[in-house]
Scaffold this motif. Structure first.
Motif, mmCIF file in Angstrom:
data_model
loop_
_atom_site.group_PDB
_atom_site.id
_atom_site.type_symbol
_atom_site.label_atom_id
_atom_site.label_comp_id
_atom_site.label_asym_id
_atom_site.label_seq_id
_atom_site.Cartn_x
_atom_site.Cartn_y
_atom_site.Cartn_z
ATOM 1 N N ALA A 160 0.826 -1.208 0.000
ATOM 2 C CA ALA A 160 0.000 0.000 0.000
ATOM 3 C C ALA A 160 0.864 1.263 0.000
ATOM 4 N N GLN A 161 1.952 1.241 0.764
ATOM 5 C CA GLN A 161 2.856 2.396 0.796
ATOM 6 C C GLN A 161 3.490 2.629 -0.573
ATOM 7 N N LYS A 162 3.878 1.522 -1.243
ATOM 8 C CA LYS A 162 4.489 1.670 -2.568
ATOM 9 C C LYS A 162 3.479 2.187 -3.584
ATOM 10 N N VAL A 163 2.262 1.709 -3.507
ATOM 11 C CA VAL A 163 1.213 2.199 -4.415
ATOM 12 C C VAL A 163 0.988 3.689 -4.179
ATOM 13 N N ASN A 164 0.851 4.086 -2.922
ATOM 14 C CA ASN A 164 0.626 5.501 -2.606
ATOM 15 C C ASN A 164 1.792 6.375 -3.059
ATOM 16 N N ALA A 165 3.013 5.893 -2.857
ATOM 17 C CA ALA A 165 4.187 6.664 -3.278
ATOM 18 C C ALA A 165 4.232 6.797 -4.794
ATOM 19 N N PHE A 166 3.920 5.717 -5.493
ATOM 20 C CA PHE A 166 3.936 5.752 -6.954
ATOM 21 C C PHE A 166 2.862 6.688 -7.494
ATOM 22 N N VAL A 167 1.670 6.604 -6.928
ATOM 23 C CA VAL A 167 0.560 7.437 -7.383
ATOM 24 C C VAL A 167 0.835 8.913 -7.100
ATOM 25 N N SER A 168 1.517 9.188 -5.997
ATOM 26 C CA SER A 168 1.804 10.589 -5.667
ATOM 27 C C SER A 168 3.015 11.131 -6.432
ATOM 28 N N GLY A 169 3.645 10.294 -7.253
ATOM 29 C CA GLY A 169 4.719 10.774 -8.114
ATOM 30 C C GLY A 169 6.113 10.654 -7.539
ATOM 31 N N ASP A 170 6.318 9.843 -6.524
ATOM 32 C CA ASP A 170 7.647 9.654 -5.937
ATOM 33 C C ASP A 170 8.565 9.008 -6.982
ATOM 34 N N SER A 213 11.430 7.667 -6.665
ATOM 35 C CA SER A 213 12.218 6.530 -6.189
ATOM 36 C C SER A 213 11.441 5.202 -6.272
ATOM 37 N N VAL A 214 10.143 5.265 -6.571
ATOM 38 C CA VAL A 214 9.325 4.062 -6.673
ATOM 39 C C VAL A 214 8.927 3.865 -8.134
ATOM 40 N N GLU A 215 9.330 2.720 -8.676
ATOM 41 C CA GLU A 215 9.031 2.423 -10.077
ATOM 42 C C GLU A 215 7.874 1.451 -10.175
ATOM 43 N N LEU A 216 7.272 1.403 -11.352
ATOM 44 C CA LEU A 216 6.086 0.587 -11.570
ATOM 45 C C LEU A 216 6.338 -0.891 -11.269
ATOM 46 N N HIS A 217 7.486 -1.410 -11.669
ATOM 47 C CA HIS A 217 7.747 -2.842 -11.427
ATOM 48 C C HIS A 217 7.830 -3.153 -9.931
ATOM 49 N N VAL A 220 6.036 -1.596 -7.616
ATOM 50 C CA VAL A 220 4.645 -1.577 -7.176
ATOM 51 C C VAL A 220 3.963 -2.886 -7.557
ATOM 52 N N MET A 221 4.163 -3.321 -8.791
ATOM 53 C CA MET A 221 3.535 -4.553 -9.262
ATOM 54 C C MET A 221 4.031 -5.765 -8.461
ATOM 55 N N ALA A 222 5.330 -5.828 -8.205
ATOM 56 C CA ALA A 222 5.875 -6.951 -7.438
ATOM 57 C C ALA A 222 5.345 -6.944 -6.004
ATOM 58 N N ALA A 223 5.276 -5.780 -5.398
ATOM 59 C CA ALA A 223 4.794 -5.689 -4.011
ATOM 60 C C ALA A 223 3.321 -6.071 -3.909
ATOM 61 N N GLU A 237 1.630 -7.999 -5.988
ATOM 62 C CA GLU A 237 1.499 -9.432 -6.279
ATOM 63 C C GLU A 237 1.914 -10.259 -5.062
ATOM 64 N N GLU A 238 2.995 -9.854 -4.409
ATOM 65 C CA GLU A 238 3.446 -10.548 -3.202
ATOM 66 C C GLU A 238 2.381 -10.478 -2.107
ATOM 67 N N ALA A 239 1.774 -9.319 -1.947
ATOM 68 C CA ALA A 239 0.719 -9.165 -0.940
ATOM 69 C C ALA A 239 -0.483 -10.039 -1.270
ATOM 70 N N GLY A 240 -0.834 -10.114 -2.546
ATOM 71 C CA GLY A 240 -1.956 -10.958 -2.954
ATOM 72 C C GLY A 240 -1.682 -12.431 -2.709
ATOM 73 N N ILE A 241 -0.482 -12.873 -3.034
ATOM 74 C CA ILE A 241 -0.106 -14.273 -2.821
ATOM 75 C C ILE A 241 -0.077 -14.595 -1.330
ATOM 76 N N ALA A 242 0.446 -13.689 -0.523
ATOM 77 C CA ALA A 242 0.490 -13.913 0.928
ATOM 78 C C ALA A 242 -0.921 -14.037 1.502
ATOM 79 N N LEU A 243 -1.823 -13.190 1.032
ATOM 80 C CA LEU A 243 -3.208 -13.252 1.508
ATOM 81 C C LEU A 243 -3.882 -14.548 1.070
ATOM 82 N N GLU A 244 -3.667 -14.958 -0.167
ATOM 83 C CA GLU A 244 -4.235 -16.227 -0.644
ATOM 84 C C GLU A 244 -3.730 -17.401 0.184
ATOM 85 N N MET A 245 -2.429 -17.401 0.506
ATOM 86 C CA MET A 245 -1.856 -18.461 1.318
ATOM 87 C C MET A 245 -2.481 -18.489 2.707
ATOM 88 N N LEU A 246 -2.665 -17.318 3.286
ATOM 89 C CA LEU A 246 -3.256 -17.234 4.613
ATOM 90 C C LEU A 246 -4.701 -17.728 4.604
#
Length: 104
Positions: A53-63, A65-69, A71-74, A76-85
């Motif tokens: 969420a922090q990476k998405v917010n930083a990317f959307v606000s134009g930071d 230092s945060v690149e699209l890849h 954001v996408m990796a973070a 996807e990792e969060a989605g996989i972790a939630l599915e596993m849980l």
């Protein structure tokens, strides 16, 4: 964070570790309880989701230092972790139901 596990019919995390007459006294005395392990897993999944969420917010606000890849990796990792849980929760619920039918 609440100690109630969503979708488990009001079973609290502490009740899983302590047992409700079915699993009581089977935990090893020297290791962490299932409840502690599950709480730790919940915390880790929450941390991964917060990071995404922090990476998405930083990317959307134009930071710059945060690149699209990143954001996408973070995300996807969060989605996989939630599915596993959720799958772990489903297996615990299935085992609980199986044990409760054996006790009947």
């Amino acid at each position: 964070m609440s100690d109630m596990i969503p979708g488990m019919g009001g079973i609290g995390i502490g009740e899983i570790g302590a047992g409700r007459g079915v699993i009581r006294g089977t935990a090893a005395a020297d290791g962490p309880s299932f409840a502690d392990t599950f709480k730790q897993a919940l915390g880790q999944v929450s941390a991964v989701q917060d990071d995404a969420a922090q990476k998405v917010n930083a990317f959307v606000s134009g930071d710059p230092s945060v690149e699209l890849h990143q954001v996408m990796a973070a995300t996807e990792e969060a989605g996989i972790a939630l599915e596993m849980l959720v799958e772990v929760r489903n297996k615990v619920l299935e085992a609980w139901q199986s044990l409760s039918t054996m006790q009947s």
